[in-house]
Design an enzyme around this catalytic site. Sequence first.
Site, short mmCIF file in Angstrom:
data_model
loop_
_atom_site.label_atom_id
_atom_site.label_comp_id
_atom_site.label_asym_id
_atom_site.label_seq_id
_atom_site.Cartn_x
_atom_site.Cartn_y
_atom_site.Cartn_z
N SER A 15 1.21 -1.47 -0.37
CA SER A 15 0.09 0.03 0.01
C SER A 15 0.79 1.27 0.25
CB SER A 15 -0.76 -0.20 1.75
OG SER A 15 -2.07 1.51 1.23
N THR A 62 -8.96 -1.34 2.94
CA THR A 62 -8.85 -1.69 1.36
C THR A 62 -9.04 -3.05 1.36
OG1 THR A 62 -7.46 -1.59 -0.26
CG2 THR A 62 -6.70 -2.07 1.45
N LYS A 66 -13.83 -4.71 2.58
CA LYS A 66 -14.28 -2.54 2.27
C LYS A 66 -15.55 -2.67 2.97
CE LYS A 66 -11.93 0.32 -0.94
NZ LYS A 66 -11.68 0.77 -2.21
N ASN A 87 -14.31 3.22 2.73
CA ASN A 87 -12.72 2.85 2.55
C ASN A 87 -12.25 4.38 3.93
OD1 ASN A 87 -13.01 5.47 1.58
ND2 ASN A 87 -11.47 5.49 0.10
N ASP A 102 -13.16 6.89 -2.54
CA ASP A 102 -13.12 6.68 -4.25
C ASP A 102 -13.89 7.04 -5.06
OD1 ASP A 102 -11.29 4.25 -2.68
OD2 ASP A 102 -13.05 2.33 -2.44
N ALA A 128 -18.54 -5.19 -11.93
CA ALA A 128 -19.81 -4.29 -10.58
C ALA A 128 -19.76 -4.98 -9.20
CB ALA A 128 -21.33 -5.57 -11.39
N GLY A 130 -16.91 -5.22 -5.42
CA GLY A 130 -16.80 -3.50 -4.39
C GLY A 130 -16.50 -2.61 -5.52
N THR A 153 -20.90 -11.92 -15.08
CA THR A 153 -21.46 -12.10 -13.97
C THR A 153 -22.85 -11.59 -13.89
OG1 THR A 153 -20.25 -13.21 -12.56
CG2 THR A 153 -22.13 -13.77 -11.79
N GLU A 155 -26.21 -10.63 -13.29
CA GLU A 155 -26.19 -10.61 -11.51
C GLU A 155 -26.00 -9.50 -10.90
OE1 GLU A 155 -26.47 -13.50 -12.70
OE2 GLU A 155 -27.58 -14.25 -13.66
N TYR A 219 -3.91 0.78 -10.45
CA TYR A 219 -2.53 1.22 -10.89
C TYR A 219 -1.51 0.33 -10.99
CZ TYR A 219 -1.20 1.85 -6.35
OH TYR A 219 -1.22 1.46 -4.83
P1 ATR Z 1 -12.71 -5.79 -6.83
O1 ATR Z 1 -13.59 -5.16 -4.99
O2 ATR Z 1 -11.47 -4.92 -6.93
O3 ATR Z 1 -14.36 -4.95 -7.24
P2 ATR Z 1 -14.40 -7.67 -6.61
O4 ATR Z 1 -15.04 -7.52 -5.61
O5 ATR Z 1 -13.88 -9.44 -6.33
O6 ATR Z 1 -12.72 -7.19 -5.96
O7 ATR Z 1 -14.96 -8.34 -8.28
C1 ATR Z 1 -13.62 -7.81 -9.11
C2 ATR Z 1 -14.73 -7.68 -10.04
O8 ATR Z 1 -13.77 -8.05 -11.51
C3 ATR Z 1 -16.03 -8.13 -10.58
O9 ATR Z 1 -16.52 -7.87 -11.57
C4 ATR Z 1 -15.59 -9.64 -11.13
O10 ATR Z 1 -16.67 -10.05 -12.50
P3 ATR Z 1 -17.19 -11.33 -11.52
O11 ATR Z 1 -18.35 -10.87 -10.62
O12 ATR Z 1 -18.49 -11.74 -12.70
O13 ATR Z 1 -16.79 -11.99 -11.04
C5 ATR Z 1 -14.41 -9.07 -12.51
N1 ATR Z 1 -13.78 -9.85 -12.29
C6 ATR Z 1 -12.98 -10.33 -12.44
N2 ATR Z 1 -12.24 -11.29 -13.52
C7 ATR Z 1 -12.44 -10.67 -14.27
C8 ATR Z 1 -12.36 -11.92 -15.78
N3 ATR Z 1 -10.94 -11.94 -16.16
N4 ATR Z 1 -12.86 -11.12 -16.47
C9 ATR Z 1 -14.11 -10.46 -16.69
N5 ATR Z 1 -14.11 -9.38 -15.39
C10 ATR Z 1 -13.37 -10.14 -14.52
#
Ligand code: ATR
Length: 281
Positions: A15, A62, A66, A87, A102, A128, A130, A153, A155, A219
């Site tokens: 971090s 982080t 969160k 956060n 954020d 979609a 966090g 996904t 939903e 980043y």
């Molecule tokens: P964060 O807090 O970083 O948002 P998260 O809540 O685990 O972490 O969400 C990860 C996001 O990246 C989700 O939107 C995930 O899609 P799913 O809801 O379908 O899991 C998306 N994601 C992760 N790997 C992916 C990939 N290879 N292709 C497309 N979307 C991906």
Amino acid sequence: MTDRYAVFGHPVAHSRSPQIHAAFGSQEGITVDYRAIDAAPGQFEDALEAFAADGGVGANVTLPHKEAAFALCTTLTARARRAGSVNTLLRKGERWHGDTTDGIGLVRDLTDRHGLDLRGRRVLLLGAGGSARSVAPALLDAGILELVVVNRTPERADELIDAMGEPGRALSRYWDDLRELGDFELIINATSAGRDRDAEFKLPLSLVNSLTAAVDLNYGEAAIAFLAWARAAECRNVIDGLGMLVEQAAESFQQWHEVRPQTDAVYQTLRTGAASLSDGA
Ligand code: ATR
């Protein structure tokens, strides 16, 4: 007892927040005791209580805490409630008050640092989870025309849209239908896909118009794949999440210390450091 501040995460050693808050503190003449505390999922609440008992009055949170931080707050700002994510924690008596900085951090970076006018823009939000949910409310509040959320996904995209409570302006669409969505003035990668070593983004060029700004909320290495696509697609602006990181920290700092730090010098230092790191890689 000295007032203490910290960032909680898992992992958290990477971090930049301790460095950013120390720099803000020295800029403002405030001695800031701000550390990184690694807390595994399941241990976050206990670690936070121990921190409070030891003089902890403010904390950043982080990944992956969160949502847990959101759940344990006694009071929340309206934007944190809408984002379902916290956060920034502020100790009030024996309780925690939660906010999310954020989204406002992203908007400040795009508008103040990069000079983008967000009003009237069609915005495509990829992801979609966090991260996506923590920035969506601030984008809507910044006056964008439309927010289209696309997630692997579907939903989860629907849930995010429901939480925004703006059915006319915020909508979800299927990833497979990206070709049919038209073009966007702002495309934001809020997925964690780029954290995989051999990630590759194959998005249709039809998403891009002459004004498109492409932004990755990550980043460093995690942003490489999406930003490579954005450059190849000739997006007008190609922006990583470093500026947002500094701006969200400034917003937290202001809440704790009641003074707004200047962000440009800290941003430039981190940018130079990031460039020399990737040059060396
Ligand atoms: P964060 O807090 O970083 O948002 P998260 O809540 O685990 O972490 O969400 C990860 C996001 O990246 C989700 O939107 C995930 O899609 P799913 O809801 O379908 O899991 C998306 N994601 C992760 N790997 C992916 C990939 N290879 N292709 C497309 N979307 C991906």
